[in-house]
Design a protein around this motif. Structure first.
Motif, PDB file in Angstrom:
ATOM      1  N   ILE A   1      47.348  36.697 -18.657  1.00 20.08           N
ATOM      2  CA  ILE A   1      48.497  37.494 -19.060  1.00 20.08           C
ATOM      3  C   ILE A   1      48.650  37.512 -20.569  1.00 20.08           C
ATOM      4  N   LYS A   2      49.102  38.677 -21.027  1.00 19.25           N
ATOM      5  CA  LYS A   2      49.295  38.883 -22.452  1.00 19.25           C
ATOM      6  C   LYS A   2      50.550  39.730 -22.596  1.00 19.25           C
ATOM      7  N   ASP A   3      51.455  39.298 -23.439  1.00 19.45           N
ATOM      8  CA  ASP A   3      52.715  40.029 -23.645  1.00 19.45           C
ATOM      9  C   ASP A   3      53.359  40.444 -22.324  1.00 19.45           C
ATOM     10  N   GLY A   4      53.360  39.528 -21.356  1.00 18.32           N
ATOM     11  CA  GLY A   4      54.075  39.785 -20.113  1.00 18.32           C
ATOM     12  C   GLY A   4      53.358  40.647 -19.095  1.00 18.32           C
ATOM     13  N   GLU A   5      52.107  41.004 -19.383  1.00 20.15           N
ATOM     14  CA  GLU A   5      51.370  41.830 -18.433  1.00 20.15           C
ATOM     15  C   GLU A   5      50.050  41.173 -18.064  1.00 20.15           C
ATOM     16  N   ILE A   6      49.611  41.409 -16.829  1.00 19.25           N
ATOM     17  CA  ILE A   6      48.281  40.922 -16.454  1.00 19.25           C
ATOM     18  C   ILE A   6      47.257  41.870 -17.042  1.00 19.25           C
ATOM     19  N   VAL A   7      46.421  41.363 -17.926  1.00 19.81           N
ATOM     20  CA  VAL A   7      45.455  42.235 -18.584  1.00 19.81           C
ATOM     21  C   VAL A   7      44.101  42.185 -17.877  1.00 19.81           C
ATOM     22  N   GLU A   8      43.892  41.122 -17.102  1.00 19.40           N
ATOM     23  CA  GLU A   8      42.633  41.019 -16.389  1.00 19.40           C
ATOM     24  C   GLU A   8      42.808  40.037 -15.262  1.00 19.40           C
ATOM     25  N   GLN A   9      42.221  40.297 -14.108  1.00 20.51           N
ATOM     26  CA  GLN A   9      42.210  39.288 -13.056  1.00 20.51           C
ATOM     27  C   GLN A   9      40.985  39.463 -12.192  1.00 20.51           C
ATOM     28  N   GLY A  10      40.540  38.358 -11.611  1.00 19.69           N
ATOM     29  CA  GLY A  10      39.373  38.443 -10.747  1.00 19.69           C
ATOM     30  C   GLY A  10      38.834  37.074 -10.408  1.00 19.69           C
ATOM     31  N   LYS A  11      37.832  37.080  -9.530  1.00 19.80           N
ATOM     32  CA  LYS A  11      37.164  35.834  -9.197  1.00 19.80           C
ATOM     33  C   LYS A  11      36.448  35.312 -10.434  1.00 19.80           C
ATOM     34  N   VAL A  12      36.426  34.003 -10.611  1.00 18.65           N
ATOM     35  CA  VAL A  12      35.798  33.419 -11.795  1.00 18.65           C
ATOM     36  C   VAL A  12      34.350  33.869 -11.907  1.00 18.65           C
ATOM     37  N   SER A  13      33.649  33.871 -10.774  1.00 10.85           N
ATOM     38  CA  SER A  13      32.234  34.248 -10.813  1.00 10.85           C
ATOM     39  C   SER A  13      32.075  35.709 -11.254  1.00 10.85           C
TER      40      SER A  13
END
Ligand SMILES: Nc1ncnc2c1ncn2[C@@H]1O[C@H](COP(=O)(O)OP(=O)(O)O)[C@@H](O)[C@H]1O
Ligand SMILES: [Mg+2]
Length: 339
Positions: free
Chosen positions: A215-227
């Motif tokens: 998260i950056k400035d209150g928003e999810i900027v990236e998400q996913g499985k670590v791999s």
């Protein structure tokens, strides 16, 4: 399973108006997973943690735990459902005048559990976190890691389904952090927990987390499985996960190397390299092609994780890789030359 849907949180601004701290957060935390929420200071992590632990209510949106929206409960139902979520506070949250066992007993006493049951449960929890021999120690007599384990045991006292940790490993040395994270991984399996790990330390999540949301400035900027993040060349989180390795490389146990395939690299090179170097070989990325009948060519980016800290043996690591048939470049060296 936690599902966070269209979650917003604003606070009143001192001069009037509102400050939006969380904006449209959507995130699913799978059962028996460790999900890391990462981001710089001020990004909104602790605010999200307060919403997940039901200490505060969202401005809009919902938080579902096993299909049930817990985010707007009040009174007795809130107190009851909150037990589904155990929170690990900073180590300073232990009561200094109470022993390890007494600190762990607190949530049970608060609920009015009978004494004999408390005693039994506390013994189980001390055992689960490996602190049976420290049951009568006061917080001042415990190390940072041991205090954190008391905090974990206390968070587990009421059989939660979710364990939430907000910067619980911050301030611990890397080795203790690793011990705590392996403990959390074991507890996840033992007690079928979903764990949410909130941290500003990328290093802490590399091995423990299955899933990362940045998260950056209150928003999810990236998400996913670590791999997936690690193997995606466009992933900023993936880059941070690797480049932390690189920055630490000379004083640590990690090297990131780009290996260029020669003609004679055997197909079982991962095993050979791992045995010769005494290191775990993680393949971070590769592009390898058969060129006509000439054999296999290409490059692979590997993370080498040594059992012992590396000293000046880098040249011999290179030699050994050359003997297998590689031409090896080390990213950290390249970066040093560039810098
Ligand atoms: N109660 C509050 N009132 C007003 N602003 C707040 C409040 N709590 C947090 N904030 C603001 O929200 C932002 C995110 O804070 P926080 O969630 O603590 O971030 P992090 O844990 O990622 O460092 C900060 O700018 C902070 O000042
Ligand atoms: Mg915080």
């Amino acid at each position: 399973m936690i599902e966070i849907k269209n979650l917003y949180k604003s606070y009143p601004r001192s001069g009037g108006g509102e400050i939006a701290v969380l904006k449209d957060i959507n995130l699913a935390v799978a059962d028996r997973s460790i999900t890391a929420i990462v981001g710089a200071s001020g990004a909104g992590k602790s605010t999200l943690s307060k919403l997940i632990s039901l200490l505060e209510q969202p401005t809009s949106g919902s938080i579902l735990v096993n299909g049930k929206d817990l985010s707007r409960l009040r009174g007795e139902s809130l107190r009851h459902e909150r037990r589904a979520i155990g929170t690990i506070f900073q180590s300073s949250a232990l009561l200094s005048r109470k022993t390890a066992a007494e600190n762990i007993a607190l949530p049970l006493e608060y609920l009015g559990v009978v004494k004999s049951d408390i005693k039994k449960r506390v013994a189980e929890l001390l055992e689960a976190v490996g602190l049976t021999s420290r049951r009568d120690y006061y917080p001042s007599q415990l190390s940072g890691g041991q205090k954190q384990r008391v905090g974990i045991a206390r968070a587990l006292a009421l059989h939660p389904q979710v364990l939430l940790s907000d910067e619980a490993t911050s301030g611990l040395d890397p080795e203790t952090t690793e011990t705590i994270l392996s403990l959390l991984t074991r507890l996840r399996d033992e007690f079928d927990l979903s764990i949410v790990l909130i941290t500003h330390e990328m290093d802490a999540v590399r091995h423990a987390a299955n899933y990362i949301a940045a998260i950056k400035d209150g928003e999810i900027v990236e998400q996913g499985k670590v791999s997936d993040l690690l193997s995606n060349p466009h992933s900023s989180v993936g880059r941070q996960l690797i480049s932390l390795n690189v920055a630490d490389a000379f004083n640590d146990r990690h090297l990131v190397a780009e290996l260029i395939y020669g003609a004679g690299v055997p197909s079982d090179w991962v095993q050979i390299a791992s045995e010769k170097l005494g290191a775990a070989v993680h393949i971070l990325g590769a592009k390898i092609e058969q060129i006509g009948n000439d054999g296999i060519y290409g490059r692979t980016l590997v993370g080498l994780e040594f059992a012992k800290p590396l000293g000046v043996e880098i040249e011999s690591v290179k030699e050994q890789l050359r003997a297998i048939g590689f031409h090896a470049e080390f990213r950290n060296e390249l970066e040093r030359i560039a810098a």
